[in-house]
Design an enzyme around this catalytic site. Structure first.
Site, mmCIF file in Angstrom:
data_model
loop_
_atom_site.group_PDB
_atom_site.id
_atom_site.type_symbol
_atom_site.label_atom_id
_atom_site.label_comp_id
_atom_site.label_asym_id
_atom_site.label_seq_id
_atom_site.Cartn_x
_atom_site.Cartn_y
_atom_site.Cartn_z
ATOM 1 N N ALA A 139 1.005 -1.392 0.190
ATOM 2 C CA ALA A 139 -0.382 0.310 -0.232
ATOM 3 C C ALA A 139 1.104 0.992 0.305
ATOM 4 C CB ALA A 139 -0.816 0.052 1.808
ATOM 5 N N LYS A 140 0.189 2.390 0.088
ATOM 6 C CA LYS A 140 1.207 3.667 -0.021
ATOM 7 C C LYS A 140 0.049 4.846 -0.029
ATOM 8 C CE LYS A 140 5.233 5.122 -0.405
ATOM 9 N NZ LYS A 140 6.510 4.838 0.015
#
Ligand code: NAD
Length: 447
Positions: A139-140
């Protein structure tokens, strides 16, 4: 006096806080997007994925499944500024893939943050955690904000408001943020505190926290230490000695400084370094600890003595053994790839090489250790922090370093062996391993 992140004279009462403030000031935001005419960050990530998927002969349905993000979130983050006005920011969290475990990835505060870049970085996290085989997905997140224009209080309100919007999607078993450009241990402490207001005691909901607040020893040095460890491993494999290696490093922030210090201690000659203010060259080797002290004191390498001034562009094409881009994405492009004279490139930054430049390096037989392996030290020690938080148990620095070396070396050896076996570049080999692991987890888990 207003408390701005730019204002180094702010009077902090707690010495520990000033450590985080100094890091915040040093983490000057910069363009991460590279030249405007190149592929978008996500297109570049997709191209690397597609190359490996072709070697694996992956079906198009599987390719679509693996490249489609599980969830894309864009939220409004309004705060009251210190002067009473309302300011509205846009925040993102891209949850790319959770087949192998909770999603993991940094949170970036930078004025050029946009959905495309965050998505590209989220997919890199999926492959990165898989290459070093830690039980996470990718994720980011990011908020489009210029932290230089924000006070510390405003940054705190911004962070807490972002958590208010997203806390149900975060969590130790769901999605675990960490620091990235523009954020630091202090930001992570705010995230933990705000998350706990909704969910109760959960130190494992975020990593990269201050050591005094359930953080791990060795997290701050981890990415640079990992880059150093893997540079030594690459030199060994190519039968070069560190003692005879000349090294140039672009970027002298968290990753660049720890990498330089590690390699200097290992016997290497760091002949060039740079930051946003420009670079320095000394063929006899720069004094890295003096440079680190200088930057801590003055905020940048500008006017640091002990070397000839060069530009960042000149640094990238120096005649050295090892080139380590540790700042921006997209700095090695088809425009300068033909001029690069380094024998190997260790990608400490995320996405420093465009696919066009990568093709040129392959043709010219310049070895590239890809970002998804080279800078995986940070997420690896984040994993150790999460493990300690889950067990209410603390490791000492020696154990963190030992486990880090073990994890990265294992990943490196597998990538190297895959590259030899399949006769592909290291980047493709890293993606092959990662896609294989994520793909198997998808199939075994079932749709
Ligand atoms: P940082 O903010 O601490 O340091 C960045 C450095 O780059 C600073 O020295 C800055 O002056 C310099 N810089 C800024 N603009 C520049 C320019 N135009 N030319 C040359 N140098 C410039 O950031 P960091 O945490 O060291 O991250 C650096 C890179 O490593 C980023 O690509 C980041 O995504 C990647 N990375 C970081 C970590 C981590 O744990 N910090 C982990 C994985 C990857």
């Amino acid at each position: 006096m207003s408390r701005t992140a730019e204002n180094a004279n702010f009077n902090w009462n707690e010495p520990a806080e000033s450590v985080y403030l100094v890091h915040l000031i040093l983490s000057t935001p910069f363009s991460t997007l590279g030249p405007k005419n190149m592929k978008s960050a996500f297109e570049a990530a997709e191209q690397y994925f597609e190359e490996a998927a072709s070697v694996l002969d992956l079906s198009s349905s599987m390719r679509t499944l693996l490249m489609t993000p599980e969830r894309e979130i864009k939220v409004q983050v309004p705060i009251k500024r210190d002067n009473g006005e309302i300011a509205t920011f846009v925040g993102y969290r891209m949850q790319h893939n959770s087949a192998r475990g909770p999603m993991k990835g940094g949170l970036r505060y930078h004025h050029e943050v946009n959905a495309d870049e965050v998505l590209a970085l989220a997919s890199l996290m999926t492959w990165k955690t898989a290459v070093v085989d830690i039980p996470y997905g990718g994720a980011k997140g990011g908020i489009s904000v210029n932290i230089k224009e924000m006070s510390i209080d405003e940054l705190e309100r911004l962070t807490r408001r972002f958590v208010d919007e997203l806390h149900d999607l975060f969590g130790p078993d769901k999605d675990i943020p960490a620091p990235d450009m523009g954020t630091n241990a202090q930001t992570m402490a705010w995230i933990m505190n705000q998350y706990e207001k909704f969910h109760g005691f959960s130190p494992a909901c975020v990593t990269g926290k201050p050591v005094e607040l359930y953080g791990a020893e060795g997290r701050e040095e981890a990415t640079g230490r990992g880059v150093g460890t893997l540079t030594l491993a690459t030199l060994r494999k190519t039968k070069r000695s560190i003692e005879s290696a000349s090294i140039a490093i672009q970027g002298f922030g968290n990753v660049g400084t720890y990498t330089a210090a590690y390699l200097e201690k290992a016997g290497g000659k760091v002949v060039a370094i740079s930051d946003v203010s420009g670079g320095l060259l000394n063929r006899d080797g720069l004094n890295i600890s003096a440079a680190i002290d200088w930057v801590k004191d003055k905020g940048s390498l500008a006017e640091f003595p002990g070397g000839e001034r060069i530009s960042n562009e000149e640094l990238l094409v120096l005649d050295v053994d090892v080139l380590i881009p540790a700042a921006l994405g997209g700095v090695l492009t088809e425009d300068n790839a033909k001029e690069v004279r380094a024998k190997m490139i260790i990608e400490a930054a995320n996405g420093p090489t465009t696919p066009e430049a990568d093709a040129i390096f392959r043709k010219r037989e310049i070895l590239v250790l890809p970002d998804i392996l080279a800078n995986a030290g940070g997420v690896t020690v984040s994993y150790f922090e999460w493990v300690q938080n889950q067990q209410y148990f603390r490791w000492d620095l020696g154990r963190v370093r030992e486990e880090l070396e073990k994890t990265l070396t294992r990943g490196f050896d597998r990538v190297w062996a895959t590259a030899e076996e399949k006769k592909v570049p290291l980047r493709t080999a890293a993606y092959l391993l990662a896609i294989g692991r994520v793909g198997r987890a998808e199939i075994l888990g079932g749709i």
